[in-house]
Write a protein that holds these residues in place. Sequence first.
Motif, mmCIF file in Angstrom:
data_model
loop_
_atom_site.group_PDB
_atom_site.id
_atom_site.type_symbol
_atom_site.label_atom_id
_atom_site.label_comp_id
_atom_site.label_asym_id
_atom_site.label_seq_id
_atom_site.Cartn_x
_atom_site.Cartn_y
_atom_site.Cartn_z
ATOM 1 N N GLY A 51 2.454 -16.024 15.306
ATOM 2 C CA GLY A 51 3.397 -16.994 15.959
ATOM 3 C C GLY A 51 4.884 -16.464 15.556
ATOM 4 O O GLY A 51 5.231 -15.643 16.516
ATOM 5 N N THR A 52 5.137 -16.370 14.340
ATOM 6 C CA THR A 52 6.412 -15.919 13.883
ATOM 7 C C THR A 52 6.282 -14.734 13.458
ATOM 8 O O THR A 52 7.061 -13.860 13.087
ATOM 9 N N GLY A 53 4.839 -14.377 13.009
ATOM 10 C CA GLY A 53 4.559 -13.199 12.487
ATOM 11 C C GLY A 53 4.666 -13.072 10.700
ATOM 12 O O GLY A 53 4.629 -11.976 10.210
ATOM 13 N N THR A 54 5.152 -14.149 10.438
ATOM 14 C CA THR A 54 5.260 -14.072 8.686
ATOM 15 C C THR A 54 3.949 -13.696 8.046
ATOM 16 O O THR A 54 4.193 -12.854 7.057
ATOM 17 N N THR A 55 2.885 -14.080 8.547
ATOM 18 C CA THR A 55 1.689 -13.853 7.501
ATOM 19 C C THR A 55 1.369 -12.310 7.818
ATOM 20 O O THR A 55 1.094 -11.741 6.790
ATOM 21 N N ALA A 56 1.423 -11.798 9.237
ATOM 22 C CA ALA A 56 0.991 -10.414 9.261
ATOM 23 C C ALA A 56 2.078 -9.582 8.285
ATOM 24 O O ALA A 56 1.566 -8.652 8.017
ATOM 25 N N LEU A 57 3.540 -9.851 8.491
ATOM 26 C CA LEU A 57 4.329 -9.022 8.067
ATOM 27 C C LEU A 57 4.167 -9.003 6.432
ATOM 28 O O LEU A 57 4.103 -8.060 5.807
ATOM 29 N N PHE A 58 4.106 -9.965 5.802
ATOM 30 C CA PHE A 58 3.899 -9.835 4.237
ATOM 31 C C PHE A 58 2.628 -9.555 3.989
ATOM 32 O O PHE A 58 2.559 -9.030 2.758
ATOM 33 N N LEU A 59 1.494 -9.777 4.560
ATOM 34 C CA LEU A 59 0.203 -9.390 4.223
ATOM 35 C C LEU A 59 0.259 -7.482 4.282
ATOM 36 O O LEU A 59 -0.360 -7.118 3.393
ATOM 37 N N PRO B 131 -1.266 -7.955 24.471
ATOM 38 C CA PRO B 131 -2.246 -8.522 25.072
ATOM 39 C C PRO B 131 -2.228 -7.866 26.424
ATOM 40 O O PRO B 131 -1.017 -7.529 26.870
ATOM 41 N N LYS B 132 -3.354 -7.605 27.048
ATOM 42 C CA LYS B 132 -3.269 -6.998 28.545
ATOM 43 C C LYS B 132 -3.031 -7.790 29.326
ATOM 44 O O LYS B 132 -2.639 -7.322 30.555
ATOM 45 N N LYS B 133 -2.794 -8.925 29.135
ATOM 46 C CA LYS B 133 -2.593 -9.964 30.291
ATOM 47 C C LYS B 133 -1.442 -10.807 29.781
ATOM 48 O O LYS B 133 -1.472 -11.167 28.536
ATOM 49 N N LYS B 134 -0.213 -11.511 30.513
ATOM 50 C CA LYS B 134 0.563 -12.360 29.933
ATOM 51 C C LYS B 134 -0.072 -13.606 29.957
ATOM 52 O O LYS B 134 -0.783 -14.617 30.867
ATOM 53 N N TYR B 135 0.067 -14.326 28.754
ATOM 54 C CA TYR B 135 -0.552 -15.692 28.528
ATOM 55 C C TYR B 135 0.419 -16.669 27.965
ATOM 56 O O TYR B 135 1.404 -16.242 27.419
ATOM 57 N N HIS B 136 0.335 -18.075 28.221
ATOM 58 C CA HIS B 136 1.341 -18.895 28.001
ATOM 59 C C HIS B 136 0.783 -19.698 26.848
ATOM 60 O O HIS B 136 -0.312 -20.153 26.765
ATOM 61 N N PRO C 32 0.870 -10.820 19.607
ATOM 62 C CA PRO C 32 1.958 -12.172 19.651
ATOM 63 C C PRO C 32 1.203 -13.073 20.539
ATOM 64 O O PRO C 32 0.627 -12.841 21.652
ATOM 65 N N CYS C 33 1.179 -14.270 20.174
ATOM 66 C CA CYS C 33 0.674 -15.435 20.882
ATOM 67 C C CYS C 33 1.740 -16.490 21.101
ATOM 68 O O CYS C 33 1.411 -17.321 22.178
ATOM 69 N N ILE C 34 3.017 -16.219 20.843
ATOM 70 C CA ILE C 34 3.929 -17.060 21.453
ATOM 71 C C ILE C 34 5.242 -15.915 21.678
ATOM 72 O O ILE C 34 5.770 -15.302 20.940
ATOM 73 N N GLY C 35 5.321 -15.754 23.131
ATOM 74 C CA GLY C 35 6.189 -14.676 23.392
ATOM 75 C C GLY C 35 5.645 -13.280 23.468
ATOM 76 O O GLY C 35 4.380 -13.187 23.377
ATOM 77 N N ASP C 36 6.636 -12.235 23.660
ATOM 78 C CA ASP C 36 5.839 -10.783 23.735
ATOM 79 C C ASP C 36 6.057 -10.151 22.356
ATOM 80 O O ASP C 36 6.578 -10.844 21.378
#
Length: 286
Positions: free
Chosen positions: A167-175, A215-220, A188-192
């Motif tokens: 979402g914000t990328g906090t977990t992926a970043l610090f991991l 993602p290969k497709k734009k998801y909301h 990215p699940c929120i925005g691009d």
Amino acid sequence: MQNSPLSKIILEEREFFVKRDDLIDPCLAGNKYRKLYTLLNTPNNTYNTLISYGGTQSNAMLAIAAMCQKKKWQFIYYTKKLSATQKNECEGNYAHALALGMEHREIENDYYKEYIASLRLNLDEKTLLVDQGGALEAAKKGLEVLAQEIRKQNTTLHVKALATPSGTGTTALFLALALPEYKVYTTPCIGDSAYLKEQMNALAKIPSNLIILEPKKKYHFAKPYPEFYEIYQSLHVKGIEFDLLYAPAMWQALLEQTNEKVMYIHSGGVSGNKSMLARYKKKGLI
């Protein structure tokens, strides 16, 4: 707390391992437990009020509400104006958080961003602002603990790639920062991707081992999609329930864009599935 266990699943003839952080606690599970690790170990008298903001589907909202109830802290949560349907929901994260004592405050949409920005200006020493999604620098410690667990559990598995949705990328970043010897996949699940990088760069420099799968497709975000439900079902029959907001996008990206053995870090968040499944049913997708 003992280390969360690992499960092995076969999906589309590929072997995956799942780090079962979803089993830590019914409310304080997954990446929210890791993000809030430092606060959970903070003496109760350090704060008396926590403030946060975001959407009513938020897993972080529910986790913070559960933590504040345990610590006897006041929890104030800001959102944009809600519809009557949202306010009257009897299931899902919003209803559960209210039952845990969360104080909900609505802000007119036109003034929302400005008001949220102003929250930082009026904090006292006993009040803490936790940014949307639990994005805070203190989350680093919890992800370092997770990294230690992964190293110990992976000694005989020889997995060299991890995955967690963002979402914000906090977990992926610090991991990724804590495990430079691994590739860490996220999507990215929120925005691009541009939005995701902006959020992560606000916390720390993005390391080279963090790989963002576009993602290969734009998801909301939070919108029901038949392919997401299909992935959810495919995983569910393997004996593990994943959330319907973040996990489907990550699994789809892994299946489409990677080919090696991966350890998926279960982000928890399944408490919100009741309300999401109701939306899928309403739209005729189930």
